[in-house]
Design a protein around this motif. Structure first.
Motif, mmCIF file in Angstrom:
data_model
loop_
_atom_site.group_PDB
_atom_site.id
_atom_site.type_symbol
_atom_site.label_atom_id
_atom_site.label_comp_id
_atom_site.label_asym_id
_atom_site.label_seq_id
_atom_site.Cartn_x
_atom_site.Cartn_y
_atom_site.Cartn_z
ATOM 1 N N LEU A 80 -37.610 -3.370 1.656
ATOM 2 C CA LEU A 80 -37.875 -4.333 0.585
ATOM 3 C C LEU A 80 -36.667 -4.469 -0.347
ATOM 4 O O LEU A 80 -36.366 -5.564 -0.818
ATOM 5 N N THR B 134 -34.659 -8.026 -0.976
ATOM 6 C CA THR B 134 -34.702 -8.630 -2.313
ATOM 7 C C THR B 134 -33.403 -8.465 -3.097
ATOM 8 O O THR B 134 -33.315 -8.896 -4.245
ATOM 9 N N THR C 186 -46.233 -10.635 -1.367
ATOM 10 C CA THR C 186 -46.024 -9.257 -1.809
ATOM 11 C C THR C 186 -45.088 -9.292 -3.005
ATOM 12 O O THR C 186 -43.963 -9.784 -2.898
ATOM 13 N N VAL D 235 -42.113 -11.807 -2.209
ATOM 14 C CA VAL D 235 -41.789 -11.930 -0.783
ATOM 15 C C VAL D 235 -43.006 -12.504 -0.065
ATOM 16 O O VAL D 235 -44.142 -12.080 -0.331
#
Lengths: 208, 208, 208, 208, 208, 208
Positions: free
Chosen positions: D185, D189, E117, E149
């Motif tokens: 993640l 991101t 998410t 996301v």
């Protein structure tokens, strides 16, 4: 001692440039979400900070037998940005200030002559109702519906004070009936009968 | 129609739980920077929202021939958190409310009997001075030194309103002379003469 | 590198004690004018910051053919003190959210299904009326009367967002007719006919 | 003169009850969105209003060769609710306070020893970069990314002041790498490479 | 009845002058710390209070497979000064809104299609992570780093709402890599490797 | 990768239009209650966000042996609207900053050289007095009377920070004696002796 004078003069002059103790409204300047523009401090006199417009009784020779005279920032520019404003209520015998709200402020009422029956309704629909005598105060929390009715057989007078220099005023009857909102929509959104709506539109100058 | 009642009752009950239209002060609960804790809404009555403590004249049989009666959140719990409070001034002939400030609020004065000479001093040391008659308003911007003096040969009465439910009150003479700050420090920080300081400390109960 | 870890750990731990990034409502603690007390950060989980209560359609099997589901701080404690809250509107064909105000917040409406005819009335009694389609926004300034009506022959859904975690909700009909305010006072302060008032008191459960 | 004393004593005592000039944090009481609960005024001493914790240099024997010592309301309870707080920065030669934000406050930096190269980045991604010398000030607007780096070959010291008593502190590296947010993640991101993320997670104690 | 009309007309006209129920942004007028100047009320129409710019999907044919469409006061002038704004997020499969902050506002996210998410990181570096489904809300407290996301294999859509009409937006990658801040300073203040920085500067158009 | 650049550029450009991360004062534009107008962002440089005016010692060759140099928004325009400002105090041996208030802000004092005896007086007339050493902080709550006196036989220097970009400054002696308020009114409202008043009016340039 001369030096004290000199040094402080310098200090005062420099801090002078940044003084914004108050912001008397320049009603012709640009407005911001914080209120009116400020009149130049060099042009402000004590008369900008004093307001005589509430000294005289309002005209109550009308069907509600009452009058409301505002001293908001637009009328009393010295209040601009200071979080305060006022209004005067004159209520002849039988006089009524009908249900209304102030969208932007809480209110305190002071009776200075006679007695006034006042009430507000909370979000939970509870009615807080009381007859307020001379010298007593009642508070109306921000944005809630409230009214004032003369409680005696002679003129009553009250002053109200607000927690904003632009509290706003929305009289429910005028919002519902004194414009061009169609009778059909008013009916759908108030549950009032068509005849009732048309009657009040007629009285208050509404159309549609 | 029964269904309308039912559905709205559900809505009202659920929104009921979140109602905080006002926050009547619970003077025994914990305080926060935003004010007093809130009394439970279920225990609030209209009497919490009304205040009678300013109906009667204050006692002016004293050397300043004046009295100041506050209706701040501590006296009038219904004001807590609403950005408003009040006080009553009674001024006998010759009566004076000496120089003072409200550290946390601007003020509007309304004369309801007699006439009052009032003034405030700006950061630039300009004096804004005027005699205010019955029904007139004067504004005193936040934190600035100001005073009120009776302008007539009979009792004058005024109500003042503040832009906070806890405006505070600092009377300059009391701040300077009514405590244990040493005469030497007062002298150094006010330029007043030692004798003057000692005299006023004597009058106002200060020590040191 | 170990030292970096150590030094920052110390920093984080000490700053940790002062962290108040958010204040999830502890609905059982004392309330202040700023909102609910904060739940201990050590007990907060992501589920306090997420709300599922607006996922499902509200029940519109009622006379207004509509439902309003609030997500204020009382329902969604994670919003407490953050200056935001929400609600879901479900409007069946013919559905109406009647005239109401939010005393403590401005509102933005987002239509996510169908179309909704919405309006607010300003202090100057001007009506701002428009049919809002899916994906469009409309703003309702603080404290002003407004309504929403389904504009299509199938279910419309909207979400509304407020500039306060406790915006309040005052439905005009309920404030006027769903309590014990006497018919006589309602008549005097609304100009409505007695029969009309009694009819709506009957429907909405009011007395007096 | 005795009467003056008496009358004012009454006034002072009554206003005393409502005094909330300040709200020294009671760190054990309930918190509200407005800050910590207030310690009883009767227990407050001048030591609650003074803070010595920033007198001594912080320990810079670490990899960033720097330390940050906060004086927020949690460390300096006298600041609670007053809209101000502070911190001390010690930067050894090569010392760096890495990119960070204060979510709840603007900041002013004052260099008191040495020189510091500081910068913030605006929402438009413009860099405002300058080397600040002893006695100079630089402002960092609320919530924007900024850093400080020692600009000289000896220790630099600065004090920073914030527009809130709880400004918060979020160091970007720690937010990204010092917790259990999965590498996948973080990669998705931040656009950083997996190896880079794993390396910094290793240094800063992150997992996942 | 005619008199009622007359008297109220007078009241309305006078209060009309002070109406500032809202302050539609005049994007060409002077700005103040409180926001944009107000467009004259006489020129405001309902179209200033409605915004259609978020009706259509944003273009996600890009490397992040996502788009963010703002409805801040600059795009939707009717929001100016009302403490609210919005944005629309479109996330194609694999779409990402990278780590960012809003320096001036808290945020609530509403998923209207698909699942997302989302996570934010607190000052204490705790990650609050959850997959938000259609109709669910998640709150992101002011100024904290967060991301979104897409959690499903088809397009997800969300609307976000902010507690300010000018919330700001700072995307961490752009703040770090999309300007002329020297690689050396970025390296010193982020602990990232030089190669990583140069790579991202290349992608995002940074220099230095 | 090119697409990323393109899409984000679009986003940045559009959000660019609404950027108001800060509002550097345009001292020639209209003022509002929220402060000065904003200088165009395109004309802002880092020099607007940095202030060198407090680097040099003030001139203490005067009777109070002290100087106060302000860095309010009028002197340091970058602070406008950010809720912060500063000043530098230089106190030669025997130097004194006399009793004064800041009507619009709380203050934190940081001693950077020497030692300073400082005090404030609360609304309850309690004196909070302490000698502050180098590196220590003391807080002065909003609007309360306070002073600073050099506590050592050499120059002391302090920086003070305020919770507003326009804190104001009212020096009690100047407010009372450095204007045209009549001696008679000063006497009546301060209880000072006529001779004392005339003496200080002479020193400070007052008349009347």
């Amino acid at each position: 001692m001369f030096k004290l004078l000199f040094v402080f003069a310098v200090l005062i002059l420099s801090s002078n440039a940044s003084v914004q103790d108050f912001c008397v409204a320049d009603l012709k300047g640009p407005e911001s979400p914080a209120g009116y523009s400020c009149k130049s401090v060099t042009k402000v006199t004590v008369n900008d900070l004093v307001f005589s417009g509430l000294s005289a009784a309002g005209n109550t020779s009308n069907i509600i037998k009452a009058s409301v005279s505002p001293a908001f920032a637009a009328q009393f520019p010295g209040l601009n940005g200071l979080g305060l404003s006022a209004a005067r209520l004159d209520l002849a015998p039988g006089g009524v200030v009908p249900f209304h709200t102030h969208p932007g402020a809480s209110e305190v009422l002071l009776v200075v002559q006679g007695s006034i029956t006042a009430a507000f309704v909370s979000s939970a629909n509870t009615v807080y109702l009381k007859t307020i005598k001379k010298g007593e105060l009642m508070v109306f929390p921000q944005g809630l519906l409230h009214f004032q009715v003369n409680a005696v057989g002679f003129n009553s007078v009250a002053y109200v004070f607000f927690s904003s220099s632009n509290p706003g005023l929305q009289i429910t009857d005028f919002a519902l009936f004194a414009n061009d909102l169609s009778t059909k929509l008013v009916e759908a959104t108030t549950f009032l009968d068509e005849a009732q709506i048309k009657k009040l539109k007629g009285v208050l100058g509404g159309t549609g």
